[in-house]
Design an enzyme around this catalytic site. Structure first.
Site, PDB file in Angstrom:
ATOM      1  N   THR A  71       5.387   7.849  -1.582  1.00 20.98           N
ATOM      2  CA  THR A  71       6.792   8.221  -1.735  1.00 20.98           C
ATOM      3  C   THR A  71       7.032   8.901  -3.073  1.00 20.98           C
ATOM      4  O   THR A  71       7.709   9.933  -3.152  1.00 20.98           O
ATOM      5  CB  THR A  71       7.696   6.980  -1.603  1.00 20.98           C
ATOM      6  OG1 THR A  71       7.565   6.452  -0.279  1.00 20.98           O
ATOM      7  CG2 THR A  71       9.147   7.333  -1.849  1.00 20.98           C
ATOM      8  N   GLN A 174      -1.673   8.769   5.657  1.00 17.58           N
ATOM      9  CA  GLN A 174      -2.263   8.081   6.815  1.00 17.58           C
ATOM     10  C   GLN A 174      -3.706   8.509   7.116  1.00 17.58           C
ATOM     11  O   GLN A 174      -4.262   8.083   8.121  1.00 17.58           O
ATOM     12  CB  GLN A 174      -1.404   8.343   8.060  1.00 17.58           C
ATOM     13  CG  GLN A 174      -0.034   7.704   8.013  1.00 17.58           C
ATOM     14  CD  GLN A 174      -0.062   6.190   8.126  1.00 17.58           C
ATOM     15  OE1 GLN A 174      -1.039   5.600   8.589  1.00 17.58           O
ATOM     16  NE2 GLN A 174       1.008   5.545   7.702  1.00 17.58           N
ATOM     17  N   SER A 194      -1.572   6.929  -0.677  1.00 19.04           N
ATOM     18  CA  SER A 194      -1.053   5.598  -0.970  1.00 19.04           C
ATOM     19  C   SER A 194      -2.131   4.566  -0.675  1.00 19.04           C
ATOM     20  O   SER A 194      -2.640   4.481   0.450  1.00 19.04           O
ATOM     21  CB  SER A 194       0.192   5.334  -0.118  1.00 19.04           C
ATOM     22  OG  SER A 194       0.973   4.307  -0.659  1.00 19.04           O
ATOM     23  N   ALA A 195      -2.470   3.761  -1.674  1.00 21.06           N
ATOM     24  CA  ALA A 195      -3.652   2.898  -1.586  1.00 21.06           C
ATOM     25  C   ALA A 195      -3.551   1.819  -0.520  1.00 21.06           C
ATOM     26  O   ALA A 195      -4.560   1.442   0.081  1.00 21.06           O
ATOM     27  CB  ALA A 195      -3.929   2.259  -2.941  1.00 21.06           C
ATOM     28  N   THR A 232       3.095   2.860 -18.777  1.00 22.00           N
ATOM     29  CA  THR A 232       1.870   2.079 -18.930  1.00 22.00           C
ATOM     30  C   THR A 232       1.073   2.058 -17.634  1.00 22.00           C
ATOM     31  O   THR A 232       1.623   1.810 -16.561  1.00 22.00           O
ATOM     32  CB  THR A 232       2.214   0.638 -19.344  1.00 22.00           C
ATOM     33  OG1 THR A 232       2.976   0.681 -20.548  1.00 22.00           O
ATOM     34  CG2 THR A 232       0.952  -0.178 -19.558  1.00 22.00           C
ATOM     35  N   CYS A 318       9.360   2.162   6.719  1.00 18.76           N
ATOM     36  CA  CYS A 318      10.461   2.418   5.791  1.00 18.76           C
ATOM     37  C   CYS A 318      11.817   2.308   6.473  1.00 18.76           C
ATOM     38  O   CYS A 318      12.846   2.227   5.812  1.00 18.76           O
ATOM     39  CB  CYS A 318      10.306   3.803   5.166  1.00 18.76           C
ATOM     40  SG  CYS A 318       8.776   3.954   4.218  1.00 18.76           S
TER      41      CYS A 318
END
Length: 372
Positions: A71, A174, A194-195, A232, A318
Site C-alpha cells: 500500500t 501477489q 509486501s512481505a 528508523t 482491505c
C-alpha cells in the site's frame, strides 16, 4: 472442530524461516543509522535482507527501497510521479492501494484513464497504446490480481509505456513465490511488494525503483533509504522479509505445481454443485479460485463457512467486514447480486489436496444452506 485457512491472498502466516530470522535480528541491539559497532551490525543485517530480496526479484540491491508494504509502495509511486500533474493510466481491477490514490489525484486535477478489463480481467497492451497521450506520465497495471488471479503482460505493457515516454509501475504483491518474478526482464520502472504475502512479517515491504530514477519522498525527516523513505529502519522485519523472499523465490516452481494440484482438486470437488460460475482466470495464478454461487447470500455463505471452520474471503482483505460488492467482479460485468454472492478461496504451500477436497464439500453444504 477442524479449522482450514484458505485466505492466503489476504496474508500468509510467517514461515519458520522468516520467524527464525526475525527473532535472531530482533534480539540484537543497534540502530542501522548509528556509527558505532552495534549500529553497523544492524546495518549489515539490514543490507543482508535487502540483498536477499533483490536477488529474489532479479534486481540490484541499490534499486530496492525498504518500506511498510504494498500500500505504501503503490501510494508512493502514484503520488510522487503524478505530483506535477499530467495523465495517468491504470485499470478498473487494481487493488484499492492504486485506485484510491488515483481517484484522489483525479480530484486534484490529474487526468486519469481507468481501463476496463475483459471478462477474464485482462487489459491489453493495445488498450494501453490507445490510451497513451503526449502528457501521459505513468502507467500502473498490476501483475497478478488479488481477487481473480489474472496475470497481466506487464513486460509488453511496459514496452508500450516506454515507447510513449511514460514510466511503468506494477503492483506485484501477489506474485513473488507463486509466479516467476524478474523486474529487469519485465522492464518496469517501479514494482511494489509486501512481505506478508510470501510468509514474511506483516508491515514490511519493498519498492523496486529502476536505477537512475529519482523518486521524491512522501515523508521528510531523515536520510534513511537514500532520503526516499526516512524513518528508523525495521531491521528485523527487513532481514526476515528478505531471507523469506529468497526462500520463496527458490521454491517458486515447486510451489506453482503444488498450488495447481490443490486448485484443481478444489474445482473437482465443486463439480456436482449446481448453478456455480467461476470468475478467476483459467490461465492465471493457481493460488486463487473465485466462485459465484448464484442465488446465495454472500454474507450467509461466509458465516456458514466460518462456523464450519473454513476461512475464505468475499474479496480483498482491505474491504473485509464491509460486505461491499467487489469492484473487481463488477468490472468484469457481474451484477451486484452476483458479486455479493461470490467468494475467494486462496491457497498456500501448507494447503493439501485433501484440504481442498474437504473445503469443497463444506462449501457445497454452505451454498445449500445459504440458498435456503
Amino acid at each position: 472442530m477442524r479449522e482450514l485457512y484458505l485466505d492466503y491472498a489476504a496474508t500468509h502466516p510467517m514461515t519458520p524461516d522468516a520467524l527464525s530470522a526475525y527473532l535472531h535480528a530482533a534480539q540484537e541491539a543497534g540502530n542501522a543509522a548509528s556509527v558505532h559497532r552495534a549500529g553497523q551490525r544492524a546495518r549489515e543485517r539490514l543490507e543482508e535482507g535487502r540483498a536477499a530480496f533483490a536477488d529474489a526479484i532479479g534486481a540490484h540491491p541499490l534499486t530496492v527501497i525498504a518500506n511498510a508494504g504494498g500500500t505504501e509502495g503503490d501510494n508512493h509511486v502514484l503520488q510522487a510521479v503524478m505530483a506535477g500533474g499530467g495523465h495517468l493510466i491504470t485499470t478498473l481491477t487494481e487493488h484499492s492501494a492504486v485506485l484510491a490514490p488515483a481517484r484522489a489525484l483525479q480530484e486534484r486535477g490529474v487526468d486519469v484513464t481507468f481501463l476496463p478489463p475483459d471478462r477474464h480481467g485482462r487489459v491489453t497492451p493495445e488498450q494501453v497504446q490507445a490510451a497513451m497521450r503526449a502528457d501521459t506520465r505513468l502507467v500502473s497495471v498490476h501483475h497478478a490480481n488479488n481477487e481473480i488471479g489474472t496475470v497481466q503482460d506487464v513486460a509488453e505493457i511496459a514496452r508500450v509505456a516506454r515507447a510513449g515516454g511514460a514510466l511503468m509501475h506494477t503492483d506485484a504483491v501477489q506474485s513473488l513465490g507463486v509466479l516467476p518474478v524478474n523486474v529487469v526482464a519485465w522492464d518496469v520502472d517501479f514494482a511494489s511488494f509486501s512481505a506478508h504475502k510470501w510468509g514474511g512479517p506483516k508491515g514490511v515491504g519493498f519498492l523496486y525503483v529502476r536505477r537512475g530514477l529519482d523518486l521524491a519522498p512522501l515523508t521528510l525527516g531523515g536520510g534513511q533509504e537514500k532520503g526516499v523513505r526516512p524513518g528508523t529502519h525495521n531491521v528485523a522485519g527487513v532481514y526476515a522479509a528478505g531471507l523469506s523472499a529468497h526462500v520463496a523465490a527458490q521454491a517458486q516452481a515447486d510451489t506453482y505445481a503444488h498450488l495447481t494440484r490443490v486448485h484443481d482438486a478444489f474445482l473437482a470437488g465443486l463439480a456436482a454443485v449446481p448453478d456455480l460460475s467461476f470468475n478467476h482466470a483459467s490461465d492465471g495464478s493457481p493460488k486463487v479460485v473465485n466462485v459465484t454461487a448464484h442465488g446465495a447470500d454472500g454474507e450467509a455463505l461466509l458465516m456458514n463457512l466460518d462456523m464450519s471452520g473454513v476461512y475464505a474471503s468475499a474479496g480483498s482483505a482491505c474491504s473485509a467486514g464491509t460486505m461491499q460488492a467487489s469492484h473487481v467482479l463488477m468490472a468484469l460485468g457481474l451484477s451486484e447480486a452476483d458479486a455479493r454472492a461470490s467468494l475467494r478461496f486462496s491457497f498456500g504451500r501448507a494447503t493439501t489436496e485433501e484440504d481442498a477436497t474437504y473445503a469443497a464439500g463444506v462449501f457445497a453444504r454452505a451454498v445449500q444452506f445459504s440458498r435456503a
